[in-house]
Enzyme design. Structure first.
Site, PDB file in Angstrom:
ATOM      1  N   TYR A  60       0.964  -0.922   0.081  1.00  0.00           N
ATOM      2  CA  TYR A  60       0.101  -0.159   0.277  1.00  0.00           C
ATOM      3  C   TYR A  60       1.130   0.734   0.495  1.00  0.00           C
ATOM      4  CZ  TYR A  60      -3.992  -2.815   0.214  1.00  0.00           C
ATOM      5  OH  TYR A  60      -5.095  -3.733  -0.438  1.00  0.00           O
TER       6      TYR A  60
ATOM      7  N   GLN B 254     -15.029   1.364  -5.828  1.00  0.00           N
ATOM      8  CA  GLN B 254     -14.846  -0.364  -5.282  1.00  0.00           C
ATOM      9  C   GLN B 254     -12.840   0.444  -5.509  1.00  0.00           C
ATOM     10  OE1 GLN B 254     -15.419  -4.114  -7.152  1.00  0.00           O
ATOM     11  NE2 GLN B 254     -16.504  -2.785  -8.465  1.00  0.00           N
ATOM     12  N   ASN B 255     -12.922   1.532  -5.981  1.00  0.00           N
ATOM     13  CA  ASN B 255     -10.981   1.874  -6.049  1.00  0.00           C
ATOM     14  C   ASN B 255     -10.676   2.042  -4.757  1.00  0.00           C
ATOM     15  OD1 ASN B 255     -11.651   1.932  -8.046  1.00  0.00           O
ATOM     16  ND2 ASN B 255     -11.572   3.419  -9.384  1.00  0.00           N
ATOM     17  N   VAL B 256      -9.688   1.997  -4.648  1.00  0.00           N
ATOM     18  CA  VAL B 256      -9.315   3.028  -3.483  1.00  0.00           C
ATOM     19  C   VAL B 256      -8.664   4.437  -3.406  1.00  0.00           C
ATOM     20  CG1 VAL B 256      -8.863   0.163  -1.775  1.00  0.00           C
ATOM     21  CG2 VAL B 256      -6.823   1.254  -2.840  1.00  0.00           C
ATOM     22  N   ASP B 257      -8.378   4.721  -4.763  1.00  0.00           N
ATOM     23  CA  ASP B 257      -7.218   6.161  -4.930  1.00  0.00           C
ATOM     24  C   ASP B 257      -8.359   6.687  -4.753  1.00  0.00           C
ATOM     25  OD1 ASP B 257      -9.123   6.875  -6.901  1.00  0.00           O
ATOM     26  OD2 ASP B 257      -8.115   5.036  -8.605  1.00  0.00           O
TER      27      ASP B 257
ATOM     28  N   HIS C  43     -14.267  -0.156  -0.679  1.00  0.00           N
ATOM     29  CA  HIS C  43     -12.965  -1.313  -0.618  1.00  0.00           C
ATOM     30  C   HIS C  43     -12.246  -0.575   0.866  1.00  0.00           C
ATOM     31  CE1 HIS C  43     -14.190  -4.669  -3.634  1.00  0.00           C
ATOM     32  NE2 HIS C  43     -15.052  -3.935  -2.531  1.00  0.00           N
TER      33      HIS C  43
ATOM     34  N   GLY D 296     -16.248   0.358 -15.805  1.00  0.00           N
ATOM     35  CA  GLY D 296     -14.505   0.053 -15.450  1.00  0.00           C
ATOM     36  C   GLY D 296     -14.794  -0.664 -14.601  1.00  0.00           C
ATOM     37  N   THR D 297     -15.046  -1.765 -14.337  1.00  0.00           N
ATOM     38  CA  THR D 297     -15.052  -2.430 -13.173  1.00  0.00           C
ATOM     39  C   THR D 297     -15.394  -4.232 -13.915  1.00  0.00           C
ATOM     40  OG1 THR D 297     -15.922  -4.151 -11.544  1.00  0.00           O
ATOM     41  CG2 THR D 297     -17.668  -2.562 -12.346  1.00  0.00           C
ATOM     42  N   SER D 298     -14.870  -5.188 -13.580  1.00  0.00           N
ATOM     43  CA  SER D 298     -15.308  -6.640 -13.922  1.00  0.00           C
ATOM     44  C   SER D 298     -16.037  -7.462 -13.369  1.00  0.00           C
ATOM     45  CB  SER D 298     -13.591  -7.169 -14.320  1.00  0.00           C
ATOM     46  OG  SER D 298     -13.712  -7.473 -12.458  1.00  0.00           O
TER      47      SER D 298
HETATM   48  P1  OAD Z   1     -10.816  -5.117 -12.638  1.00  0.00           P
HETATM   49  O1  OAD Z   1      -8.988  -5.346 -12.752  1.00  0.00           O
HETATM   50  O2  OAD Z   1     -11.134  -6.508 -11.553  1.00  0.00           O
HETATM   51  O3  OAD Z   1     -11.375  -4.893 -13.788  1.00  0.00           O
HETATM   52  C1  OAD Z   1     -11.226  -3.666 -14.134  1.00  0.00           C
HETATM   53  C2  OAD Z   1     -11.918  -3.693 -15.718  1.00  0.00           C
HETATM   54  O4  OAD Z   1     -11.620  -2.353 -15.610  1.00  0.00           O
HETATM   55  C3  OAD Z   1     -12.242  -4.727 -16.910  1.00  0.00           C
HETATM   56  O5  OAD Z   1     -13.292  -4.977 -16.601  1.00  0.00           O
HETATM   57  C4  OAD Z   1     -11.514  -3.574 -17.608  1.00  0.00           C
HETATM   58  O6  OAD Z   1     -11.932  -4.158 -19.104  1.00  0.00           O
HETATM   59  C5  OAD Z   1     -11.996  -2.065 -17.685  1.00  0.00           C
HETATM   60  N1  OAD Z   1     -11.314  -1.480 -18.370  1.00  0.00           N
HETATM   61  C6  OAD Z   1      -9.591  -1.771 -18.950  1.00  0.00           C
HETATM   62  N2  OAD Z   1      -9.196  -0.355 -19.356  1.00  0.00           N
HETATM   63  C7  OAD Z   1     -10.501   0.558 -19.332  1.00  0.00           C
HETATM   64  C8  OAD Z   1     -10.497   1.616 -19.213  1.00  0.00           C
HETATM   65  N3  OAD Z   1      -9.863   2.492 -20.069  1.00  0.00           N
HETATM   66  N4  OAD Z   1     -11.847   2.253 -19.014  1.00  0.00           N
HETATM   67  C9  OAD Z   1     -13.413   1.813 -18.906  1.00  0.00           C
HETATM   68  N5  OAD Z   1     -12.955   0.658 -18.570  1.00  0.00           N
HETATM   69  C10 OAD Z   1     -11.309  -0.333 -18.908  1.00  0.00           C
HETATM   70  O7  OAD Z   1     -11.277  -4.260 -10.822  1.00  0.00           O
HETATM   71  P2  OAD Z   1     -12.006  -4.053  -9.911  1.00  0.00           P
HETATM   72  O8  OAD Z   1     -13.688  -4.566 -10.954  1.00  0.00           O
HETATM   73  O9  OAD Z   1     -12.322  -2.596 -10.263  1.00  0.00           O
HETATM   74  O10 OAD Z   1     -10.331  -4.935  -4.412  1.00  0.00           O
HETATM   75  O11 OAD Z   1     -11.790  -4.680  -9.070  1.00  0.00           O
HETATM   76  C11 OAD Z   1     -12.548  -4.539  -7.982  1.00  0.00           C
HETATM   77  C12 OAD Z   1     -11.853  -4.543  -6.617  1.00  0.00           C
HETATM   78  O12 OAD Z   1     -10.624  -6.493  -6.837  1.00  0.00           O
HETATM   79  C13 OAD Z   1     -10.511  -3.783  -6.343  1.00  0.00           C
HETATM   80  O13 OAD Z   1     -11.551  -3.379  -5.922  1.00  0.00           O
HETATM   81  C14 OAD Z   1      -9.195  -4.715  -5.317  1.00  0.00           C
HETATM   82  C15 OAD Z   1      -9.293  -5.760  -6.691  1.00  0.00           C
HETATM   83  O14 OAD Z   1      -9.347  -7.337  -5.309  1.00  0.00           O
HETATM   84  C16 OAD Z   1      -9.823  -4.693  -2.709  1.00  0.00           C
HETATM   85  O15 OAD Z   1      -8.446  -4.357  -3.079  1.00  0.00           O
HETATM   86  C17 OAD Z   1     -10.241  -5.397  -2.083  1.00  0.00           C
END
Ligand code: OAD
Length: 232
Positions: A53, A86-89, A104, A178-180
């Site tokens: 971190y 979900q972002n920590v930024d 998160h 932007g979340t998977s």
């Molecule tokens: P992921 O890395 O799982 O997913 C990122 C998503 O962003 C994917 O669907 C990509 O296709 C998409 N992406 C990539 N570049 C992009 C762009 N320029 N514009 C828009 N979308 C884009 O990240 P999260 O879903 O945020 O938790 O992950 C969820 C949680 O998993 C996080 O909060 C973290 C992690 O483990 C903790 O650490 C507790």
């Protein structure tokens, strides 16, 4: 339309230069989340977790919000906008968003390791801001306990979930950026949207969710937010 809930993940910050977690070359390709971001990892090797971190704080200091963060903030001129991230930024706040729920946790904050994970209410008083400074083993809170990141580790509850469900269920529109949608319970939030509320999803990868209300803009966050703002 009055209220918009914006659900964001690492993809919204990707164009600022912060890596996502699960894309090729993402953070979890280079680090084992069970070692650096889990309750077990903290118990086993807290120094390693603190260093992970510390690195994230160093990166965050170097980057700026992008146009997607700014367009989300600008929506506040016309609507009540709740960002549930979900972002920590802190890029949503630095772009000007004033209602941000961090599901998160927040990387710029720490709390004593013996505080419970309910970081609402009483224990919120134990949380404090370290900005971008590193935290090391031996750095203690006023109560004498080792400081830990104010992050929801894997294996811990998500205390802001109820607040987030309430905000989503009151929204007239939901935007997902932007979340998977692979980490629960955050991934289930959009399901609490009211039946008539449209749901827009912005992600360059195709996302197949079996909900007829969801329309995807298959592009990056900055482009997708620009396109969506033109429609509103
Ligand atoms: P992921 O890395 O799982 O997913 C990122 C998503 O962003 C994917 O669907 C990509 O296709 C998409 N992406 C990539 N570049 C992009 C762009 N320029 N514009 C828009 N979308 C884009 O990240 P999260 O879903 O945020 O938790 O992950 C969820 C949680 O998993 C996080 O909060 C973290 C992690 O483990 C903790 O650490 C507790």
């Amino acid at each position: 339309m009055n209220r918009i809930a914006v659900l964001t993940g690492a993809g919204v910050s990707a164009e600022s230069g912060l890596g996502t977690y699960r894309d090729n070359g993402g953070l979890w390709d280079n680090y084992d989340p069970m070692e650096v971001a889990s309750a077990e990892g903290w118990a086993r090797n807290p120094g390693k977790v603190l260093e992970f971190y510390n690195m994230q704080r160093r990166h965050l200091r170097e980057v700026q919000p992008n146009q997607a963060h700014r367009l989300i903030a600008e929506l506040e001129k016309k609507y009540r906008v709740d960002v549930i991230t979900q972002n920590v930024d802190n890029l949503h706040e630095r772009a000007g968003s004033t209602h941000v729920v961090h599901l998160h946790g927040e990387v710029t904050k720490v709390r004593p390791e013996n505080s419970c994970n309910d970081f609402d209410g009483f224990s919120e008083k134990l949380v404090f801001d370290v900005g971008y400074d590193p935290v090391v083993l031996g750095d203690k809170a006023p109560n004498g306990a080792q400081l830990r990141p104010h992050i929801v580790f894997f294996g811990e509850a998500v205390p802001k979930m109820e607040q987030a469900i309430d905000l989503v269920s009151r929204a007239d529109m939901v935007i997902i950026v932007g979340t998977s949608l692979s980490v629960y319970p955050a991934a289930s939030l959009y399901r609490y949207a009211r039946g008539e509320a449209p749901i827009w999803l912005i992600d360059p990868k195709p996302v197949s969710l079996h909900d007829p209300r969801i329309r995807q803009l298959q592009t990056v966050a900055t482009e997708g937010m620009k396109e969506l703002c033109e429609k509103l």
